[in-house]
Scaffold this motif. Structure first.
Motif, PDB file in Angstrom:
ATOM      1  N   LEU A  90      15.818  -7.398  -5.262  1.00 37.91           N
ATOM      2  CA  LEU A  90      14.257  -8.380  -4.927  1.00 37.91           C
ATOM      3  C   LEU A  90      13.162  -7.106  -4.029  1.00 37.91           C
ATOM      4  O   LEU A  90      12.036  -6.860  -4.001  1.00 37.91           O
ATOM      5  CB  LEU A  90      14.434  -9.593  -4.194  1.00 37.91           C
ATOM      6  CG  LEU A  90      13.333 -10.429  -4.483  1.00 37.91           C
ATOM      7  CD1 LEU A  90      12.350 -11.304  -5.360  1.00 37.91           C
ATOM      8  CD2 LEU A  90      13.117 -11.486  -3.380  1.00 37.91           C
ATOM      9  N   LEU A  91      14.063  -6.947  -3.297  1.00 38.22           N
ATOM     10  CA  LEU A  91      13.189  -6.023  -1.695  1.00 38.22           C
ATOM     11  C   LEU A  91      13.226  -4.677  -2.021  1.00 38.22           C
ATOM     12  O   LEU A  91      12.969  -3.764  -0.791  1.00 38.22           O
ATOM     13  CB  LEU A  91      14.306  -6.724  -0.349  1.00 38.22           C
ATOM     14  CG  LEU A  91      13.489  -7.993  -0.676  1.00 38.22           C
ATOM     15  CD1 LEU A  91      14.462  -8.116   0.613  1.00 38.22           C
ATOM     16  CD2 LEU A  91      12.309  -8.459   0.173  1.00 38.22           C
TER      17      LEU A  91
ATOM     18  N   LYS B  76      10.546 -17.783   0.787  1.00 40.05           N
ATOM     19  CA  LYS B  76       9.417 -18.638   0.368  1.00 40.05           C
ATOM     20  C   LYS B  76       8.240 -18.175   1.130  1.00 40.05           C
ATOM     21  O   LYS B  76       7.011 -17.792   0.227  1.00 40.05           O
ATOM     22  CB  LYS B  76       9.614 -20.038   0.218  1.00 40.05           C
ATOM     23  CG  LYS B  76       8.180 -20.526  -1.013  1.00 40.05           C
ATOM     24  CD  LYS B  76       8.125 -19.393  -2.209  1.00 40.05           C
ATOM     25  CE  LYS B  76       7.426 -20.319  -2.686  1.00 40.05           C
ATOM     26  NZ  LYS B  76       7.881 -20.103  -4.413  1.00 40.05           N
TER      27      LYS B  76
ATOM     28  N   HIS C 220       8.725 -14.693  -1.310  1.00 40.72           N
ATOM     29  CA  HIS C 220       9.453 -14.342  -2.093  1.00 40.72           C
ATOM     30  C   HIS C 220      10.453 -15.556  -3.057  1.00 40.72           C
ATOM     31  O   HIS C 220      10.856 -16.321  -1.725  1.00 40.72           O
ATOM     32  CB  HIS C 220      10.513 -13.404  -1.665  1.00 40.72           C
ATOM     33  CG  HIS C 220       9.871 -11.648  -1.260  1.00 40.72           C
ATOM     34  ND1 HIS C 220      10.084 -11.085  -2.349  1.00 40.72           N
ATOM     35  CD2 HIS C 220      10.337 -11.270  -0.399  1.00 40.72           C
ATOM     36  CE1 HIS C 220       9.475 -10.236  -1.796  1.00 40.72           C
ATOM     37  NE2 HIS C 220       9.513  -9.729  -0.747  1.00 40.72           N
ATOM     38  N   ASP C 221      10.797 -15.874  -4.211  1.00 44.96           N
ATOM     39  CA  ASP C 221      11.006 -17.019  -4.528  1.00 44.96           C
ATOM     40  C   ASP C 221      13.054 -17.225  -4.862  1.00 44.96           C
ATOM     41  O   ASP C 221      13.225 -16.149  -5.779  1.00 44.96           O
ATOM     42  CB  ASP C 221      10.616 -17.818  -5.423  1.00 44.96           C
ATOM     43  CG  ASP C 221      11.053 -18.958  -5.762  1.00 44.96           C
ATOM     44  OD1 ASP C 221      11.686 -19.729  -5.493  1.00 44.96           O
ATOM     45  OD2 ASP C 221      10.514 -19.180  -6.968  1.00 44.96           O
ATOM     46  N   LEU C 222      13.808 -17.083  -3.632  1.00 43.60           N
ATOM     47  CA  LEU C 222      15.458 -16.429  -4.083  1.00 43.60           C
ATOM     48  C   LEU C 222      15.988 -18.030  -3.262  1.00 43.60           C
ATOM     49  O   LEU C 222      15.640 -18.218  -1.891  1.00 43.60           O
ATOM     50  CB  LEU C 222      15.189 -15.737  -3.830  1.00 43.60           C
ATOM     51  CG  LEU C 222      17.256 -15.221  -3.561  1.00 43.60           C
ATOM     52  CD1 LEU C 222      17.456 -15.532  -4.777  1.00 43.60           C
ATOM     53  CD2 LEU C 222      17.647 -13.914  -2.600  1.00 43.60           C
TER      54      LEU C 222
END
Length: 321
Positions: free
Chosen positions: A175-176, A241, A245-247
């Motif tokens: 993700l990052l 969030k 980021h949505d995790l």
């Protein structure tokens, strides 16, 4: 005459057996209840299990004692639980590894959720990134910047491959667009806490509750929680969030008994633990250690486990774990 006498004898014996069973159910528990925690003492699962058990036993005629039986990513203790007499006097604690890691990998012969009867879910805990004071990292932004500047150098501790925290760090790297030096630790989060304390790790991933002692002492600092909901206890720890980021990842505590445990015994256990769960003492304690109270009863938790496995296994397929 003999047949009539035999019928009378059999009928009386059957009636006595039914009566004895009913009385046994009504008197449950008839001896102390063994609660198997499949992690070493000192971790978050152990602390939560001991706290709720200490409160629950106050409403029982017998005691509840905790026994730590670690090994094989919770399988050793839970196989002992499922092998016990199914009468309600042996209960086990399930975590993420018990529900996801072990069934996914089919790594321990004889281990199966089919051998268990869930009683309730007690808590849920979002994963978080905690940094050691020795690392010099002060924030989520510092952590990510250092990882980008030094690929493969920032040491992040997690539970073994296939665990929730391991899955979290794999998703975070993707993700990052960063590359951590991922170091796995068998056993409970206590091993990671020691590594953070000594400076062996720069960061670790588990729940904030697992590291509550280090956070309180200032030896570690929470820099982000992998959720969209702000932790009411650790209000200074931002959510992922809020960083765009949505995790959402994390673990939980589920209580279960051997599969053939009578429904009456399971109902008694569920009612007793729910009463303990609802007490201000337990709720206040959870808030102090930063763990989310998240009850599901015996019927609801079965459906929840099925749904969690479906979604998580699909994600693991995507990440080839």
């Amino acid at each position: 005459m003999f047949y009539k006498s035999l019928k009378t004898t059999v009928g009386a014996a059957l009636g006595a057996a039914i009566l004895a069973t009913s009385v046994a159910a009504a008197e449950f528990p008839t001896r102390d209840i063994r609660l198997i925690v499949p992690w070493p003492a000192g971790g978050g699962a152990d602390a939560i299990s001991r706290k709720i058990s200490n409160i629950a036993e106050q409403n029982l005629p017998k005691s509840i004692y905790v026994e730590n039986i670690a090994g094989a990513v919770t399988a050793t203790g839970l196989i002992q639980m499922t092998s016990a007499r199914p009468d309600g006097h042996t209960v086990g604690v399930l975590t993420y590894d018990s529900v996801i890691t072990l069934p996914r990998g089919q790594m321990v012969p004889g281990y199966s959720l089919d051998n268990m009867k869930p009683i309730a879910r007690i808590t849920s805990e979002a994963d978080a990134i905690v940094v050691s004071k020795h690392s010099g990292i002060e924030s989520y932004e510092d952590l990510i910047a250092r990882a980008k500047e030094n690929p493969g150098q920032v040491r992040v501790g997690v539970a073994p491959k296939g665990s929730g925290p391991y899955l979290s760090v794999m998703q975070l790297e993707k993700l990052l667009d960063v590359d951590f030096n991922v170091i796995t630790y068998a056993g409970s989060s206590a091993a990671e806490a020691e590594a953070l304390l000594s400076g062996e790790l720069d960061a670790a991933i588990s729940s904030l509750g697992d590291f509550s002692g280090l956070l309180a002492s200032g030896d570690a600092k929470g820099v982000v929680e992998l959720t969209s909901v702000q932790n009411a206890t650790y209000t200074d720890v931002p959510t992922l969030k809020s960083k765009g980021h949505d995790l959402q990842t994390g673990s939980f505590i589920i209580l279960a008994a051997p599969a053939n445990t009578p429904d009456d015994a399971v109902a008694t256990l569920e009612t007793t633990f729910k009463a303990a769960y609802d007490t201000p003492e337990f709720q206040d304690w959870l808030a102090q250690v930063g763990v989310t109270a998240d009850w599901l009863g015996s019927d609801e938790v079965v459906a929840w486990i099925d749904d969690l496995q479906t979604k998580t296994f699909a994600l693991m397929d995507e990440l080839e774990l």
